[in-house]
Motif scaffolding. Structure first.
Motif, PDB file in Angstrom:
ATOM      1  N   ALA A   1       9.698  -0.617 -13.588  1.00 41.47           N
ATOM      2  CA  ALA A   1       9.035   0.147 -12.148  1.00 41.47           C
ATOM      3  C   ALA A   1       7.825  -0.413 -12.334  1.00 41.47           C
ATOM      4  O   ALA A   1       7.015  -0.636 -13.394  1.00 41.47           O
ATOM      5  CB  ALA A   1       9.150   1.339 -12.395  1.00 41.47           C
ATOM      6  N   ALA A   2       6.823  -0.143 -11.291  1.00 44.49           N
ATOM      7  CA  ALA A   2       5.495  -0.326 -11.245  1.00 44.49           C
ATOM      8  C   ALA A   2       5.169   0.332  -9.914  1.00 44.49           C
ATOM      9  O   ALA A   2       5.840   0.745  -9.100  1.00 44.49           O
ATOM     10  CB  ALA A   2       5.480  -2.040 -10.847  1.00 44.49           C
ATOM     11  N   THR A   3       4.013   0.736 -10.106  1.00 44.52           N
ATOM     12  CA  THR A   3       3.272   1.534  -8.962  1.00 44.52           C
ATOM     13  C   THR A   3       1.857   0.836  -8.588  1.00 44.52           C
ATOM     14  O   THR A   3       1.230   0.156  -9.409  1.00 44.52           O
ATOM     15  CB  THR A   3       2.894   2.945  -9.502  1.00 44.52           C
ATOM     16  N   VAL A   4       1.411   0.855  -7.259  1.00 41.11           N
ATOM     17  CA  VAL A   4       0.191   0.752  -6.966  1.00 41.11           C
ATOM     18  C   VAL A   4      -0.306   1.858  -6.032  1.00 41.11           C
ATOM     19  O   VAL A   4      -0.002   2.544  -4.942  1.00 41.11           O
ATOM     20  CB  VAL A   4       0.258  -0.502  -5.690  1.00 41.11           C
ATOM     21  N   THR A   5      -1.488   2.508  -6.570  1.00 40.69           N
ATOM     22  CA  THR A   5      -1.916   3.558  -5.970  1.00 40.69           C
ATOM     23  C   THR A   5      -3.163   3.391  -5.302  1.00 40.69           C
ATOM     24  O   THR A   5      -4.282   2.716  -5.930  1.00 40.69           O
ATOM     25  CB  THR A   5      -2.443   4.597  -7.246  1.00 40.69           C
ATOM     26  N   LEU A   6      -2.994   3.408  -3.808  1.00 38.24           N
ATOM     27  CA  LEU A   6      -4.036   2.882  -2.962  1.00 38.24           C
ATOM     28  C   LEU A   6      -5.261   3.885  -2.749  1.00 38.24           C
ATOM     29  O   LEU A   6      -4.970   5.031  -1.837  1.00 38.24           O
ATOM     30  CB  LEU A   6      -3.487   2.436  -1.696  1.00 38.24           C
ATOM     31  N   ASN A   7      -6.427   3.680  -3.222  1.00 37.92           N
ATOM     32  CA  ASN A   7      -7.441   4.683  -3.059  1.00 37.92           C
ATOM     33  C   ASN A   7      -7.807   4.906  -1.791  1.00 37.92           C
ATOM     34  O   ASN A   7      -8.289   3.891  -1.032  1.00 37.92           O
ATOM     35  CB  ASN A   7      -8.266   4.107  -3.996  1.00 37.92           C
ATOM     36  N   GLY A   8      -7.788   6.162  -1.280  1.00 40.45           N
ATOM     37  CA  GLY A   8      -8.431   6.550   0.161  1.00 40.45           C
ATOM     38  C   GLY A   8      -7.446   6.211   1.132  1.00 40.45           C
ATOM     39  O   GLY A   8      -7.618   6.477   2.580  1.00 40.45           O
ATOM     40  N   MET A   9      -6.153   5.523   1.018  1.00 40.56           N
ATOM     41  CA  MET A   9      -5.376   5.477   1.859  1.00 40.56           C
ATOM     42  C   MET A   9      -4.524   6.736   2.381  1.00 40.56           C
ATOM     43  O   MET A   9      -3.937   7.386   1.452  1.00 40.56           O
ATOM     44  CB  MET A   9      -4.154   4.173   1.687  1.00 40.56           C
ATOM     45  N   ALA A  10      -4.102   6.645   3.767  1.00 37.51           N
ATOM     46  CA  ALA A  10      -3.450   7.777   4.166  1.00 37.51           C
ATOM     47  C   ALA A  10      -1.887   7.376   4.126  1.00 37.51           C
ATOM     48  O   ALA A  10      -1.499   6.474   3.510  1.00 37.51           O
ATOM     49  CB  ALA A  10      -3.834   8.231   5.430  1.00 37.51           C
ATOM     50  N   HIS A  11      -1.165   8.249   5.050  1.00 41.82           N
ATOM     51  CA  HIS A  11       0.427   7.846   4.891  1.00 41.82           C
ATOM     52  C   HIS A  11       0.661   6.550   5.819  1.00 41.82           C
ATOM     53  O   HIS A  11       0.113   6.569   7.117  1.00 41.82           O
ATOM     54  CB  HIS A  11       1.174   8.894   5.670  1.00 41.82           C
ATOM     55  N   GLY A  12       1.049   5.501   5.015  1.00 41.19           N
ATOM     56  CA  GLY A  12       0.985   4.232   5.890  1.00 41.19           C
ATOM     57  C   GLY A  12       1.783   3.211   5.202  1.00 41.19           C
ATOM     58  O   GLY A  12       2.362   3.445   3.784  1.00 41.19           O
ATOM     59  N   ILE A  13       1.717   1.829   5.563  1.00 39.50           N
ATOM     60  CA  ILE A  13       2.561   0.741   4.963  1.00 39.50           C
ATOM     61  C   ILE A  13       1.256   0.071   4.176  1.00 39.50           C
ATOM     62  O   ILE A  13      -0.057  -0.179   4.887  1.00 39.50           O
ATOM     63  CB  ILE A  13       3.037  -0.068   6.096  1.00 39.50           C
ATOM     64  N   ALA A  14       1.889  -0.456   2.913  1.00 33.76           N
ATOM     65  CA  ALA A  14       0.989  -1.373   2.202  1.00 33.76           C
ATOM     66  C   ALA A  14       0.823  -2.697   2.737  1.00 33.76           C
ATOM     67  O   ALA A  14       1.358  -3.883   2.214  1.00 33.76           O
ATOM     68  CB  ALA A  14       1.493  -1.304   0.887  1.00 33.76           C
ATOM     69  N   VAL A  15      -0.005  -2.853   3.715  1.00 33.83           N
ATOM     70  CA  VAL A  15      -0.331  -4.190   4.458  1.00 33.83           C
ATOM     71  C   VAL A  15      -1.823  -4.435   4.769  1.00 33.83           C
ATOM     72  O   VAL A  15      -2.481  -3.239   4.854  1.00 33.83           O
ATOM     73  CB  VAL A  15       0.389  -4.650   5.657  1.00 33.83           C
TER      74      VAL A  15
ATOM     75  N   THR B   1      -7.875 -11.844   4.272  1.00 28.52           N
ATOM     76  CA  THR B   1      -7.885 -13.327   4.386  1.00 28.52           C
ATOM     77  C   THR B   1      -7.169 -13.954   3.335  1.00 28.52           C
ATOM     78  O   THR B   1      -6.634 -13.478   2.356  1.00 28.52           O
ATOM     79  CB  THR B   1      -9.416 -13.713   4.291  1.00 28.52           C
ATOM     80  N   GLY B   2      -6.729 -15.124   3.925  1.00 27.60           N
ATOM     81  CA  GLY B   2      -5.752 -15.878   3.281  1.00 27.60           C
ATOM     82  C   GLY B   2      -4.444 -15.030   2.782  1.00 27.60           C
ATOM     83  O   GLY B   2      -3.909 -14.496   3.599  1.00 27.60           O
ATOM     84  N   GLU B   3      -3.865 -15.378   1.285  1.00 28.94           N
ATOM     85  CA  GLU B   3      -2.911 -14.396   0.930  1.00 28.94           C
ATOM     86  C   GLU B   3      -2.923 -13.036   1.140  1.00 28.94           C
ATOM     87  O   GLU B   3      -2.015 -12.321   0.959  1.00 28.94           O
ATOM     88  CB  GLU B   3      -2.456 -15.277  -0.424  1.00 28.94           C
ATOM     89  N   ASP B   4      -4.011 -12.487   1.174  1.00 27.47           N
ATOM     90  CA  ASP B   4      -4.150 -11.084   1.005  1.00 27.47           C
ATOM     91  C   ASP B   4      -3.954 -10.518   2.489  1.00 27.47           C
ATOM     92  O   ASP B   4      -3.861  -9.170   2.679  1.00 27.47           O
ATOM     93  CB  ASP B   4      -5.665 -10.685   0.611  1.00 27.47           C
ATOM     94  N   LYS B   5      -3.876 -11.397   3.523  1.00 25.91           N
ATOM     95  CA  LYS B   5      -3.750 -11.000   4.792  1.00 25.91           C
ATOM     96  C   LYS B   5      -2.208 -10.744   5.235  1.00 25.91           C
ATOM     97  O   LYS B   5      -1.538 -11.753   4.859  1.00 25.91           O
ATOM     98  CB  LYS B   5      -4.131 -11.770   5.844  1.00 25.91           C
ATOM     99  N   GLY B   6      -1.719  -9.619   5.895  1.00 24.81           N
ATOM    100  CA  GLY B   6      -0.415  -9.460   6.143  1.00 24.81           C
ATOM    101  C   GLY B   6      -0.410  -8.260   6.905  1.00 24.81           C
ATOM    102  O   GLY B   6      -1.020  -7.292   6.895  1.00 24.81           O
TER     103      GLY B   6
END
Length: 682
Positions: A649-663, A668-673
């Protein structure tokens, strides 16, 4: 959030409870007010006891034509009786002490159904504090007024605050069917043995002090529309090898006839029988050793179909390595070469791991040269032809033929029913029929459609780039509440209901395309992520992994729709062993997962990221210490390994993000989605 009543919960930042409906449909500016009396306020809690009066008032909504107004306590099938009192107000009474509501927290929801079929809603949370009394009992599945086909479990919950439940009785039209002295309180009802009509189920709960509580539901049996089918061979739990006969018994209704019976294993079509007896000789030596869920599907002349119950068997053959096929390489001329004429030299190499017997060269489908080879492992091709460009190109195409591809599918709805769910597919250009490709199953959140979620995430674009199939699952409007997948019921958590619908869709995909069964992945947000967890927990051998956003652990909550509010918002903390005990197998082996969760998620408590990891690692015999811990684009990334080196397993804890999609649509570049990060529904 995961709750099936997003529009009902006053939990939007900066909004009062009464403003929720205006957010759900701002152009209408509808305000639904719930008033209950008498009520006792203690801090933030609203305390009720015995009988209370309920008033629902609707304001705003210019041009809105009201169809009906209803009030529910925790369950959509437990409505309160309301009457119109004039001035856009409906009134009724709630008996909190009628034997159905043990002391605790409840959601009282008001639902307005407009003439155009749209729903608007609001809710308030109350605490019931009645004096300790007798038992309480509720039938949690199926819901009242449900139409039932085939077999179903009648499920009840019974409790008493003082003393113990001595027994729970199940009555069908006042005839006792079973009496149980311990949980789980449920009865398996095969409706195929009953006529098509309405039935009343009643459940009585007794405590050891002589107290009695009762609850009842009305259901309709309707088996007349579909055929019946039963997989009679092999036996459940049987170990199979070699060629095994699969057999199904099928019959049609209403004077129709059975057209065919299909046999499925691991969601893949194994074969079809078009005449009685419905049998199939299944060569298990062509399958991968392991556990298989087998079922039969029958089709009648009226266009109806039905599935048999699943039977789990083990395929166990002695694995003998196959002789590798010869490998053919063409060096010249190059594929696509133009302007060839006159003397054209064809060169290449043919190799085999054992021995070659002969090599044939064809042009325009006609044999032009045969090389008889005396058991050599390598043959060098060197042949000269004379001809114009078209002949040479034809010769080349016969040596190295272009692979046939599936037609490109941008967005297509499959016109079949899958446990009331809709199925949409995307097939990128360039999918070669002979090549196995991965499949991604995508599941949206509440108040979303499959098209909405595709716009938000842009999975189809990634499919075009990386060449994998996409299956979009949709919970349509009118099924459940606010288009939320069912993740909370006992039916869903056992792998049936919505979970079965998804598995049926995957099976449909495998009949249409060359799907790599070892690379079927799941992804979803909130309710869709919770359904993905259910699928991977119940059927771990059928999925390679899951990417989850704002998810929860498996089976942490099983119950009604409305009662799950406090569960998803408030952290339910268990030990790793307690979480693991909820899994179907512990220790077991489950697909790898990655879970994304925002630290500012007010719909699904961020603590569930850690609780899910505790469950997933403990159930596989691993500890809960991260083996990798680092920053990923400024956010916390952790990875958990088994002692054998496998990533669990792996986790990504998104600091300050509300309920949503991890995009990140602004990257820019490969970070854009993706297009939209924040979702409008749970």
């Amino acid at each position: 959030m995961l709750l099936v009543v997003l529009g009902m919960m006053g939990i939007f930042q900066g909004c009062t409870t009464e403003q929720i409906a205006s957010i759900v449909n701002p152009e209408k500016q509808i305000k639904i007010t719930i008033t209950v009396s008498p009520v006792r306020e203690e801090g933030d809690s609203l305390i009720l006891k015995d009988k209370v009066d309920v008033s629902i008032t609707v304001a705003g909504g210019e041009g809105l034509e009201v169809g009906e107004v209803s009030a529910y306590v925790d369950d959509l099938d437990k409505p309160l009786a309301l009457g119109f009192a004039g001035n856009d107000t409906w009134v009724g009474q709630w008996d909190t002490n009628d034997g159905r509501f043990p002391n605790g927290q409840y959601v009282l929801a008001a639902v307005l159904k407009a003439q155009d079929g749209k729903l608007y809603s609001n809710s308030k949370i109350f605490e019931i504090e009645n004096e300790l009394g007798g038992p309480v009992v509720r039938i949690t599945a199926p819901r009242t007024n449900t139409e039932i086909i085939g077999a179903v479990d009648i499920v009840a919950e019974a409790s008493v605050e003082k003393g113990n439940i001595s027994k729970v009785e199940f009555y069908l039209d006042n005839q006792l069917k079973t009496s149980l002295t311990e949980a789980p309180f449920q009865y398996s009802w095969n409706t195929l043995e009953y006529s098509d009509k309405n039935y009343t189920w009643k459940v009585l709960a007794y405590d050891n002090e002589g107290g009695i509580a009762t609850d009842s539901i009305l259901v309709k049996v309707n088996n007349n529309l579909v055929p019946t089918v039963d997989l009679t061979a092999p036996l459940a739990g049987e170990t199979l090898s070699g060629i095994k006969t699969l057999k199904a018994d099928a019959s049609a209704k209403n004077g129709k006839s059975i057209l065919k019976a299909e046999f499925y294993g691991k969601g893949k079509l194994l074969g079809t029988a078009s005449a009685m007896p419905y049998t199939l000789a299944w060569d298990t030596t062509k399958e991968v050793n392991g556990i298989y869920d087998l079922f039969a599907k029958a089709y009648d002349s009226g266009g109806k179909q039905a599935d048999s119950f699943l039977k789990q068997v083990m395929v166990e053959n002695i694995v003998v390595p196959e002789d590798a096929k010869p490998v053919i390489e063409v060096f010249s001329p190059q594929e696509g070469a133009e302007g060839l004429s006159g003397e054209i030299k064809i060169t290449g190499k043919v190799t085999d791991d054992k021995a070659l017997n002969k090599v044939e060269l064809l042009m325009d489908g006609a044999l032009i040269k045969t090389y008889n080879i005396n058991q050599a492992k390598i043959f060098d091709l060197d042949y000269t032809v004379f001809g114009n460009t078209s002949q040479s190109m034809a010769a080349l195409s016969q040596i190295n033929p272009a692979a046939e591809e599936y037609p490109e599918v941008k967005w297509e709805k499959i016109n079949k029913t899958f446990e009331q769910l809709n199925m949409y597919i995307h097939v990128p250009k360039g999918m070669v029929k002979t090549e196995k490709k991965p499949l991604l199953v995508v599941m949206h959140g509440c108040l979303q459609t499959a098209a909405d979620y595709e716009y938000d995430t842009q999975w189809d674009g990634l499919s075009d780039l990386h060449k994998f199939y996409v299956l979009h699952v949709e919970n349509p409007s009118g099924v459940g509440y606010n288009q939320c997948f069912d993740w909370y019921s006992s039916t869903a958590n056992s792998g049936n209901g919505s979970a079965k619908g998804v598995r049926d869709m995957i099976a449909e995909m495998k009949t249409r395309y060359n799907v790599d069964e070892s690379k079927v992945y799941l992804t979803g947000v909130s309710a869709g992520a919770a359904l993905a967890v259910i699928l991977m927990a119940n059927y771990p051998d059928q999925f390679a992994g899951g990417a989850l956003m704002a998810s929860i652990p498996f089976k942490g909550y099983v119950g009604s729709a409305f009662s799950c509010l406090s569960y998803i918002q408030n952290c339910t903390n268990k030990t790793p062993s307690q979480w693991a005990a909820l899994m179907p197998k512990s220790p077991g082996k489950y697909p790898k997962i990655i879970e994304f969760h925002g630290t500012s998620d007010s719909y699904v408590n961020p603590c569930y990221q850690n609780e899910l990891i505790e469950q997933w690692t403990q159930a596989q015999g691993a500890d809960q210490t991260a083996d990798v811990s680092e920053k990923l684009k400024g956010h916390d990334f952790k990875e958990y390994h088994h002692s054998d080196g496998r990533v669990l397993a792996a986790t990504v804890t998104l600091n300050g993000m509300a309920h949503g999609i991890a995009v990140d649509p602004n990257g820019t570049g490969e970070d854009k989605g993706g297009k939209i990060c924040k979702v409008s529904g749970p």
